[in-house]
Design an enzyme around this catalytic site. Structure first.
Site, mmCIF file in Angstrom:
data_model
loop_
_atom_site.group_PDB
_atom_site.id
_atom_site.type_symbol
_atom_site.label_atom_id
_atom_site.label_comp_id
_atom_site.label_asym_id
_atom_site.label_seq_id
_atom_site.Cartn_x
_atom_site.Cartn_y
_atom_site.Cartn_z
ATOM 1 C CG HIS A 61 14.860 -57.468 -22.694
ATOM 2 N ND1 HIS A 61 14.019 -58.267 -23.446
ATOM 3 C CD2 HIS A 61 15.611 -56.776 -23.589
ATOM 4 C CE1 HIS A 61 14.258 -58.068 -24.725
ATOM 5 N NE2 HIS A 61 15.222 -57.164 -24.843
ATOM 6 C CG HIS A 143 13.563 -49.250 -26.219
ATOM 7 N ND1 HIS A 143 14.895 -49.182 -26.583
ATOM 8 C CD2 HIS A 143 13.056 -50.298 -26.918
ATOM 9 C CE1 HIS A 143 15.166 -50.117 -27.478
ATOM 10 N NE2 HIS A 143 14.075 -50.817 -27.692
#
Ligand code: 2AM
Length: 197
Positions: A61, A143
């Protein structure tokens, strides 16, 4: 004697019920299988050199806002804040691999973070702060964590092939601590505005 025991007993019960009524939550972009599969494959080449633990494919995720431990009674407030976010759907490319020494993470990111992603994270943070949630001050660093406890950077700083990620919604995710690392469960999703609004 009974009177001296009662307060500590009461305290124990209170502490137990309080921790049980807290949820560890964060908002994230949760990829569809077509995005998660190549993301999961990406660190395999880097893995022998970087060491560390490959994140499960179904846990990949991109965090938008980290709430931490939230009282159960406040979850509805976080959801109401999320519902106030007005951001458009967008597509972006993950093309970079990076390494953070301080937390020994190998991650996937983008050379140019799309303004729509920055705007979504900012809009969500603003709504959450307005609802009284305290977020960390550090700047949003888009990220996807691929490896944890990696000992050194990956061999390449770019993904062999960039990964196209169409973003149509964002999610509230609950983290459950487990023996082999945290397990995540998507609680709810909010759609982003389509091209026709
Ligand atoms: P990370 O992958 O870089 O560790 C659940 O922990 C998600 O929230 C992860 O994506 C994690 O990022 C992110 N996160 C952001 N701030 C965090 C914090 N203070 N503690 C734990 N996780 C945090």
């Amino acid at each position: 004697v009974r009177r001296r025991w009662r307060p500590s007993g009461a305290l124990r019960i209170f502490t137990g019920s309080e921790s049980a009524s807290r949820r560890r939550l964060f908002f994230a972009l949760w990829p569809a299988a077509e995005v998660a599969a190549p993301l999961h494959a990406a660190p395999v080449a880097a893995h022998p050199g970087s060491g560390g633990r490959v994140m499960r494919r179904d846990s990949l995720h991109l965090t938008l806002a980290f709430l931490g431990d939230v009282m159960a009674a406040r979850v509805a407030d976080a959801e109401a804040a999320a519902a106030k976010v007005t951001a458009s759907a967008f597509t972006f490319d993950l093309d970079r691999l990076g390494y953070w020494k301080h937390n020994r993470i190998v991650w996937a990111g983008c050379a140019a973070v799309p303004p729509a992603l920055t705007a979504l994270a900012a809009s969500l943070a603003q709504a959450l702060r307005a609802a009284g949630f305290q977020l960390e001050d550090r700047a949003f660093a888009a990220h996807v964590t691929l490896l944890r406890n990696a000992v050194c950077p990956p061999a390449a700083s770019a993904l062999a092939e960039s990964i196209r990620w169409p973003v149509m919604d964002f999610a509230l995710v609950e983290s459950h601590a487990g023996a082999g690392g945290s397990r995540y469960a998507v609680r709810r999703r909010w759609p982003l505005r389509g091209p026709r609004g």
